[in-house]
Scaffold this active site. Structure first.
Site, PDB file in Angstrom:
ATOM      1  N   ASN A   9      -0.830   0.676   2.346  1.00  0.00           N
ATOM      2  CA  ASN A   9       0.404   1.020   1.643  1.00  0.00           C
ATOM      3  C   ASN A   9       0.105   0.828   0.163  1.00  0.00           C
ATOM      4  O   ASN A   9       0.007  -0.297  -0.302  1.00  0.00           O
ATOM      5  CB  ASN A   9       1.541   0.101   2.102  1.00  0.00           C
ATOM      6  CG  ASN A   9       2.815   0.300   1.292  1.00  0.00           C
ATOM      7  OD1 ASN A   9       2.925   1.251   0.514  1.00  0.00           O
ATOM      8  ND2 ASN A   9       3.783  -0.581   1.479  1.00  0.00           N
ATOM      9  N   LYS A  11       1.884   1.441  -2.332  1.00  0.00           N
ATOM     10  CA  LYS A  11       3.049   1.077  -3.149  1.00  0.00           C
ATOM     11  C   LYS A  11       3.034   1.903  -4.453  1.00  0.00           C
ATOM     12  O   LYS A  11       2.642   3.057  -4.422  1.00  0.00           O
ATOM     13  CB  LYS A  11       3.072  -0.431  -3.402  1.00  0.00           C
ATOM     14  CG  LYS A  11       2.930  -1.223  -2.079  1.00  0.00           C
ATOM     15  CD  LYS A  11       3.194  -2.681  -2.176  1.00  0.00           C
ATOM     16  CE  LYS A  11       3.064  -3.322  -0.803  1.00  0.00           C
ATOM     17  NZ  LYS A  11       3.359  -4.754  -0.809  1.00  0.00           N
ATOM     18  N   HIS A  95      10.399  -0.660   4.539  1.00  0.00           N
ATOM     19  CA  HIS A  95       9.572  -1.688   3.900  1.00  0.00           C
ATOM     20  C   HIS A  95      10.469  -2.733   3.222  1.00  0.00           C
ATOM     21  O   HIS A  95      11.508  -2.392   2.663  1.00  0.00           O
ATOM     22  CB  HIS A  95       8.621  -1.057   2.876  1.00  0.00           C
ATOM     23  CG  HIS A  95       7.578  -2.035   2.447  1.00  0.00           C
ATOM     24  ND1 HIS A  95       7.813  -2.974   1.475  1.00  0.00           N
ATOM     25  CD2 HIS A  95       6.326  -2.266   2.916  1.00  0.00           C
ATOM     26  CE1 HIS A  95       6.726  -3.730   1.350  1.00  0.00           C
ATOM     27  NE2 HIS A  95       5.815  -3.331   2.204  1.00  0.00           N
ATOM     28  N   GLU A  97      10.273  -4.183   0.483  1.00  0.00           N
ATOM     29  CA  GLU A  97      10.553  -3.938  -0.939  1.00  0.00           C
ATOM     30  C   GLU A  97      11.687  -2.923  -1.095  1.00  0.00           C
ATOM     31  O   GLU A  97      12.469  -2.994  -2.049  1.00  0.00           O
ATOM     32  CB  GLU A  97       9.271  -3.473  -1.652  1.00  0.00           C
ATOM     33  CG  GLU A  97       8.305  -4.647  -1.834  1.00  0.00           C
ATOM     34  CD  GLU A  97       6.840  -4.282  -1.762  1.00  0.00           C
ATOM     35  OE1 GLU A  97       6.483  -3.113  -1.937  1.00  0.00           O
ATOM     36  OE2 GLU A  97       6.030  -5.213  -1.523  1.00  0.00           O
ATOM     37  N   GLU A 167       6.047  -7.413   9.215  1.00  0.00           N
ATOM     38  CA  GLU A 167       5.666  -7.917   7.896  1.00  0.00           C
ATOM     39  C   GLU A 167       6.582  -9.069   7.487  1.00  0.00           C
ATOM     40  O   GLU A 167       7.684  -8.829   6.973  1.00  0.00           O
ATOM     41  CB  GLU A 167       5.764  -6.790   6.854  1.00  0.00           C
ATOM     42  CG  GLU A 167       4.840  -5.628   7.130  1.00  0.00           C
ATOM     43  CD  GLU A 167       4.432  -4.914   5.855  1.00  0.00           C
ATOM     44  OE1 GLU A 167       3.233  -4.827   5.608  1.00  0.00           O
ATOM     45  OE2 GLU A 167       5.318  -4.467   5.097  1.00  0.00           O
ATOM     46  N   GLY A 173       2.261  -9.895  -0.579  1.00  0.00           N
ATOM     47  CA  GLY A 173       1.869 -10.002  -1.977  1.00  0.00           C
ATOM     48  C   GLY A 173       1.791 -11.430  -2.489  1.00  0.00           C
ATOM     49  O   GLY A 173       1.668 -11.658  -3.683  1.00  0.00           O
ATOM     50  N   SER A 213      -0.456  -9.860   3.111  1.00  0.00           N
ATOM     51  CA  SER A 213      -1.693 -10.498   2.636  1.00  0.00           C
ATOM     52  C   SER A 213      -2.823 -10.419   3.656  1.00  0.00           C
ATOM     53  O   SER A 213      -3.650 -11.318   3.749  1.00  0.00           O
ATOM     54  CB  SER A 213      -1.431 -11.950   2.212  1.00  0.00           C
ATOM     55  OG  SER A 213      -0.488 -11.988   1.155  1.00  0.00           O
TER      56      SER A 213
HETATM   57  P1  13P Z   1       0.057  -7.157   0.722  1.00  0.00           P
HETATM   58  O1  13P Z   1      -1.068  -6.824   1.643  1.00  0.00           O
HETATM   59  O2  13P Z   1      -0.246  -6.881  -0.712  1.00  0.00           O
HETATM   60  O3  13P Z   1       0.590  -8.538   0.968  1.00  0.00           O
HETATM   61  O4  13P Z   1       1.249  -6.148   1.083  1.00  0.00           O
HETATM   62  C1  13P Z   1       1.588  -5.996   2.411  1.00  0.00           C
HETATM   63  C2  13P Z   1       2.580  -4.899   2.523  1.00  0.00           C
HETATM   64  O5  13P Z   1       3.662  -4.979   2.004  1.00  0.00           O
HETATM   65  C3  13P Z   1       2.158  -3.679   3.222  1.00  0.00           C
HETATM   66  O6  13P Z   1       3.234  -2.835   3.419  1.00  0.00           O
END
Ligand code: 13P
Length: 251
Positions: A9, A11, A95, A97, A167, A173, A213
């Site tokens: 992803n 982002k 997601h 976010e 997740e 993150g 992560s």
């Molecule tokens: P990270 O791997 O940066 O923690 O992000 C995970 C994520 O949100 C994948 O959609």
């Protein structure tokens, strides 16, 4: 048997040129790794460049979100029909976010998932608990509820096109990863919830990824768990060598 799915992803990262360069870099590193599906979900404006670079390879390019309406007055949004017209097969919905910063709820996530499925797309449905919920001991209840609400009115037939990404929000993150045991336990709860909704066969066929992560160091341990069928990777999906190590861990 269900397939392992390793998805990046991106982002809000990469311009079209950067996306093209990245795919050209990662392509030889994952060539021939056919024991898992490999997907990068990209910002809308980089999809075409990434697709072009991925042509003829085992890499698929997806989107990071989709709107639920067919068309209309939704400034800034993109419909499932627009994505499929661009040859996009996979899309992330729900997601954390999007839920955290853009007001998405289980209801709108469900609408988006259904719109994408109706258009014949494959959906990566993200869900997971926040830190306070884990600390309060209600993680299992939270993910079971999200699974039920986000999949409301999704048919057993459509579940063939659903991948679930567990997740935990506190792990995204942050460098904090769920332990393999935590990931396994929660993915198993999601699978049990799928059994209650759709029966054992559908539940056993549905891929459930872990995300939060996941990186080149912890992927093998996480992916070794029986209910963890892949990864949804943020930060480490922006570095070709790291992503390739994760793909190798899935072989
Ligand atoms: P990270 O791997 O940066 O923690 O992000 C995970 C994520 O949100 C994948 O959609």
């Amino acid at each position: 048997m269900r397939r392992t799915v390793i998805a990046g992803n991106w982002k809000m990262n990469f311009t079209p040129d950067e996306a093209r360069a990245f795919i050209n870099e990662v392509k030889p590193l994952v060539a021939g790794k056919d024991n898992c599906d490999i997907i990068f979900c990209a910002p809308y404006v980089t999809i075409a460049a990434a697709q072009d670079a991925a042509k003829g390879s085992n890499i698929k390019i997806g989107a990071e979100n989709v709107h639920f309406a067919e068309k209309g007055a939704y400034t800034g949004e993109v419909s499932a029909k627009m994505l499929t017209a661009c040859g996009v097969e996979y899309v992330i919905v729900g997601h954390s976010e999007r839920r955290q910063y853009f007001g998405e709820t289980d209801e709108t996530v469900n609408l988006r998932a259904k719109a994408a499925l109706a258009a014949g797309m494959k959906v990566i449905l993200c869900l997971g608990e926040v830190k306070e919920q884990r600390l309060s001991g209600v993680t299992n209840e939270v993910v079971a509820m999200q699974t039920k609400l986000d999949l409301k009115d999704v048919t057993a037939e459509q579940m063939k096109n659903v991948i679930i990404a567990y997740e935990p929000v506190w792990a995204i993150g942050t460098g904090l990863t769920a332990t393999p045991e935590q990931a396994e336990e929660t993915c198993a709860v999601i699978r049990e919830t799928l059994v209650s909704l759709y029966g054992k066969e559908v539940a056993e066929e549905t891929a459930i990824q872990y995300g939060g992560s996941m990186n080149e160091k912890n992927a093998a341990e996480l992916l070794a768990k029986p209910n963890v069928d892949g990864g949804l990777i943020g930060g480490a999906s922006l570095v070709a060598e790291k992503f390739a190590v994760i793909v190798n861990a899935a072989q």
